[in-house]
Design a protein around this motif. Sequence first.
Motif, PDB file in Angstrom:
ATOM      1  N   PHE B 229       0.627  -1.235   0.001  1.00  0.00           N
ATOM      2  CA  PHE B 229      -0.041   0.024   0.060  1.00  0.00           C
ATOM      3  C   PHE B 229       0.879   1.395  -0.056  1.00  0.00           C
ATOM      4  CE2 PHE B 229      -2.439   3.212   2.737  1.00  0.00           C
ATOM      5  CZ  PHE B 229      -3.586   3.395   1.606  1.00  0.00           C
ATOM      6  N   ILE B 230       0.606   2.362  -0.827  1.00  0.00           N
ATOM      7  CA  ILE B 230       1.461   3.574  -0.854  1.00  0.00           C
ATOM      8  C   ILE B 230       0.257   4.458   0.043  1.00  0.00           C
ATOM      9  CG2 ILE B 230       2.208   5.200  -2.566  1.00  0.00           C
ATOM     10  CD1 ILE B 230       3.906   2.834  -2.482  1.00  0.00           C
ATOM     11  N   ASP B 231       0.745   5.032   0.941  1.00  0.00           N
ATOM     12  CA  ASP B 231      -0.054   6.090   1.506  1.00  0.00           C
ATOM     13  C   ASP B 231       0.171   7.453   1.220  1.00  0.00           C
ATOM     14  OD1 ASP B 231      -2.009   6.363   3.795  1.00  0.00           O
ATOM     15  OD2 ASP B 231      -0.428   7.137   5.074  1.00  0.00           O
ATOM     16  N   ASP B 232       0.028   7.964  -0.084  1.00  0.00           N
ATOM     17  CA  ASP B 232       0.261   9.041  -0.357  1.00  0.00           C
ATOM     18  C   ASP B 232      -0.756   9.531  -1.424  1.00  0.00           C
ATOM     19  OD1 ASP B 232       1.785  11.448  -0.542  1.00  0.00           O
ATOM     20  OD2 ASP B 232       3.053  10.728  -2.179  1.00  0.00           O
ATOM     21  N   GLU B 233      -0.967  10.902  -1.542  1.00  0.00           N
ATOM     22  CA  GLU B 233      -1.897  11.434  -2.435  1.00  0.00           C
ATOM     23  C   GLU B 233      -3.532  10.886  -2.169  1.00  0.00           C
ATOM     24  OE1 GLU B 233      -0.077  11.479  -6.263  1.00  0.00           O
ATOM     25  OE2 GLU B 233       1.081  13.113  -5.925  1.00  0.00           O
ATOM     26  N   ALA B 234      -3.986  10.174  -3.121  1.00  0.00           N
ATOM     27  CA  ALA B 234      -5.345   9.765  -2.799  1.00  0.00           C
ATOM     28  C   ALA B 234      -5.205   8.286  -1.993  1.00  0.00           C
ATOM     29  CB  ALA B 234      -5.990   9.306  -4.480  1.00  0.00           C
ATOM     30  N   GLY B 235      -4.116   8.059  -1.811  1.00  0.00           N
ATOM     31  CA  GLY B 235      -3.708   6.887  -0.880  1.00  0.00           C
ATOM     32  C   GLY B 235      -4.235   7.351   0.370  1.00  0.00           C
ATOM     33  N   SER B 255       2.776  19.342   1.813  1.00  0.00           N
ATOM     34  CA  SER B 255       3.004  19.193   0.450  1.00  0.00           C
ATOM     35  C   SER B 255       1.787  18.729  -0.561  1.00  0.00           C
ATOM     36  CB  SER B 255       4.171  18.158   0.061  1.00  0.00           C
ATOM     37  OG  SER B 255       3.470  16.740   0.105  1.00  0.00           O
ATOM     38  N   ASP B 256       1.835  18.519  -1.629  1.00  0.00           N
ATOM     39  CA  ASP B 256       0.795  18.225  -2.401  1.00  0.00           C
ATOM     40  C   ASP B 256       0.194  16.828  -2.384  1.00  0.00           C
ATOM     41  OD1 ASP B 256       0.248  20.872  -3.258  1.00  0.00           O
ATOM     42  OD2 ASP B 256       1.167  20.726  -5.394  1.00  0.00           O
ATOM     43  N   GLY B 257       1.320  15.997  -1.812  1.00  0.00           N
ATOM     44  CA  GLY B 257       0.990  14.709  -1.446  1.00  0.00           C
ATOM     45  C   GLY B 257      -0.165  14.743  -0.173  1.00  0.00           C
ATOM     46  N   ASP B 258      -0.092  15.656   0.320  1.00  0.00           N
ATOM     47  CA  ASP B 258      -1.423  15.625   1.490  1.00  0.00           C
ATOM     48  C   ASP B 258      -2.652  16.648   0.932  1.00  0.00           C
ATOM     49  OD1 ASP B 258       0.605  14.845   3.591  1.00  0.00           O
ATOM     50  OD2 ASP B 258       1.322  17.085   3.308  1.00  0.00           O
ATOM     51  N   PHE B 259      -2.855  16.755  -0.357  1.00  0.00           N
ATOM     52  CA  PHE B 259      -3.872  17.555  -0.773  1.00  0.00           C
ATOM     53  C   PHE B 259      -5.260  16.768  -0.741  1.00  0.00           C
ATOM     54  CE2 PHE B 259      -6.944  19.348  -3.819  1.00  0.00           C
ATOM     55  CZ  PHE B 259      -6.552  20.883  -3.437  1.00  0.00           C
ATOM     56  N   GLN B 260      -5.358  15.528  -1.151  1.00  0.00           N
ATOM     57  CA  GLN B 260      -6.449  14.764  -0.920  1.00  0.00           C
ATOM     58  C   GLN B 260      -6.853  14.520   0.563  1.00  0.00           C
ATOM     59  OE1 GLN B 260      -4.163  14.102  -2.960  1.00  0.00           O
ATOM     60  NE2 GLN B 260      -4.757  13.370  -4.778  1.00  0.00           N
ATOM     61  N   MET B 261      -6.123  14.502   1.245  1.00  0.00           N
ATOM     62  CA  MET B 261      -6.245  14.238   2.850  1.00  0.00           C
ATOM     63  C   MET B 261      -6.946  15.662   3.279  1.00  0.00           C
ATOM     64  SD  MET B 261      -3.633  12.947   5.852  1.00  0.00           S
ATOM     65  CE  MET B 261      -2.572  14.478   6.096  1.00  0.00           C
ATOM     66  N   LEU B 262      -6.313  16.651   3.076  1.00  0.00           N
ATOM     67  CA  LEU B 262      -6.883  17.800   3.461  1.00  0.00           C
ATOM     68  C   LEU B 262      -8.192  18.133   2.779  1.00  0.00           C
ATOM     69  CD1 LEU B 262      -3.876  18.359   4.432  1.00  0.00           C
ATOM     70  CD2 LEU B 262      -4.519  20.791   4.215  1.00  0.00           C
ATOM     71  N   GLU B 263      -8.265  17.747   1.726  1.00  0.00           N
ATOM     72  CA  GLU B 263      -9.721  18.172   0.837  1.00  0.00           C
ATOM     73  C   GLU B 263     -10.766  17.097   1.424  1.00  0.00           C
ATOM     74  OE1 GLU B 263     -10.423  18.032  -3.833  1.00  0.00           O
ATOM     75  OE2 GLU B 263      -9.881  16.045  -3.138  1.00  0.00           O
ATOM     76  N   TRP B 264     -10.497  16.027   1.584  1.00  0.00           N
ATOM     77  CA  TRP B 264     -11.534  15.022   2.329  1.00  0.00           C
ATOM     78  C   TRP B 264     -11.709  15.367   3.582  1.00  0.00           C
ATOM     79  CZ3 TRP B 264     -11.049  10.154   5.283  1.00  0.00           C
ATOM     80  CH2 TRP B 264     -12.070   9.172   5.324  1.00  0.00           C
TER      81      TRP B 264
END
Lengths: 324, 324
Positions: B229-235, B255-264
């Motif tokens: 499992f890759i826990d980055d971006e949408a992961g 970073s942008d790797g956190d974007f989806q986490m913040l978005e959700w």
Amino acid sequence: MVRTLAAMTVLALASVLPTAAQDLPSWNDGAAKKSIVDFVTAVTTQGGSDFVEPADRIAVFDNDGTLWSEQPMYVQLAFVLDRVKALAPEHPEWKDTEPFKSVLAGDMKGVAAAGMKGLVEIVAATHSGMTSDEFSRIATDWIASAKHPTTGKPYTSMIYQPMRELVSYLKDNGFKVFIVSGGGIEFMRPWTERVYSIPAENVVGSSIKTKYEMRDGKPAVVRLPEIDFIDDEAGKPVGIAKFIGKRPIAAFGNSDGDFQMLEWTTAGDGRRFGLIVHHDDGEREVAYDRDSHFGKLAKGLDEGPKRGWTIVSMKNDWKQVFPE
Amino acid sequence: MVRTLAAMTVLALASVLPTAAQDLPSWNDGAAKKSIVDFVTAVTTQGGSDFVEPADRIAVFDNDGTLWSEQPMYVQLAFVLDRVKALAPEHPEWKDTEPFKSVLAGDMKGVAAAGMKGLVEIVAATHSGMTSDEFSRIATDWIASAKHPTTGKPYTSMIYQPMRELVSYLKDNGFKVFIVSGGGIEFMRPWTERVYSIPAENVVGSSIKTKYEMRDGKPAVVRLPEIDFIDDEAGKPVGIAKFIGKRPIAAFGNSDGDFQMLEWTTAGDGRRFGLIVHHDDGEREVAYDRDSHFGKLAKGLDEGPKRGWTIVSMKNDWKQVFPE
Ligand SMILES: [Ca+2]
Ligand SMILES: [Ca+2]
């Protein structure tokens, strides 16, 4: 600072309290209860040779048959069958397609004949397509209204009172308590905190894959029709290593699906504890072990005592089975 | 009962304490600090419209670049390179085989040229084959002795003091705090409790597959050379849904790797909080964002403010960067 002082007071009080046997009122005095209290006393006695830091006091509990009833069928199987019936109007083709046809006809032999492949099809059809949030609401609503087929009680009343006391006793003694179940992780999480005082994030279970995507313009985690992980047998130590990241010092189960979890737990260094709930009480519950479809227990009965595991007789060790 | 009374005292004291701004001493007064305190006050004020039950006060933190330094390279990459050097005597063939040849020659451009495929090969060769317990000891030993290449300090001293205070502040206010990192879950778990006060089981990260087996007659969870499992971006939302099982109400990244986490996180109902650490302090740390190899931040800078996320200027919002 005030908070720190108050917290220290709690710790100080906790350490002088007796290793409360009164915390296990539904357990009869006997070898099983004594083995539990002896273990907890040993690993929590500061300065003792078996002392374990609270951070490493990890205890894992199987769910079906260990914390609640799994007869006449796994609760989640009842949920799955109910979901097929609820969704049937949207799937007229199910009337002529196995394994759905058998489910709708109440033909459990036909369902069983479809085997694992059929079960995966049913789970895929009923457990995927929605968001995680939506599935959580479906499971929450179902568990609030569904009734056990023989007792007519809510399933959350069919939990084992002595085991609930054991969970509390361990938590009171600084343990971190987790559920490690072959059941679906998202099926359990909505209600474990309320029913067992075990929070959602302390639940490890089987899972299907999910995907992050925009749905109706909103970000969502969507459930896919694909198995991600089966948390049973050799999968239990793997699930524990992945989700918890530490080898437990105590493990509680009831079937051979828990064998590897108990084996791995009790093979670690230092004092360890393994316990198997043996369903030998045909009057207050259901007597089953070696030949049961659900919760088969054979290897654990044969090997457990040699390995020092505690075998709990529901008939003899429990004063009471279900909550009043 | 005594314990219950003492616990109630703690709760009572906690609820009358001011929303301790003194808990964030390394933060300058300003919009960023105010947004944090306002959010925490809102969700913890009983009877207020934004009140959130403690069970649902889930906060998630990225690790690299959010809790500790990620320059001049991810700490785990330094670990991987050191592992290649440590294991090289057992692998004479590596002298002539890419990407190992480049690693051993200190040729980072050669390593980069091997791309993701090369990196997976290196991780497989250095992070698998041993048991989880053995890997945990390897990571523990390395982090205890390795030094940051430019400051010469232990990596665990290169953590951000203001963020550590923020973790404590949230925990003091009843939050459950998790790390959700693209880094390896078993690389982080051995030291997060000591360094951040975040226990091993509250760490979500990337993982490789493991298998339960007997090794030298003892049961073990063995690490396989295969990505799980890759826990980055949408992961990141997927990892949160799997490991925690609840949508967080607050998310912290860089970073942008956190974007989806913040978005959700911030798209959920009720009061929500998103925060991005912007590395704009070239004097006390390293100034980087849109063009960085590690921790690239572009979309978050452009979109974050429109979405109400707090952008932290390390230069202006932090009195102090690293612990004294
Ligand atoms: Ca079971
Ligand atoms: Ca980062």
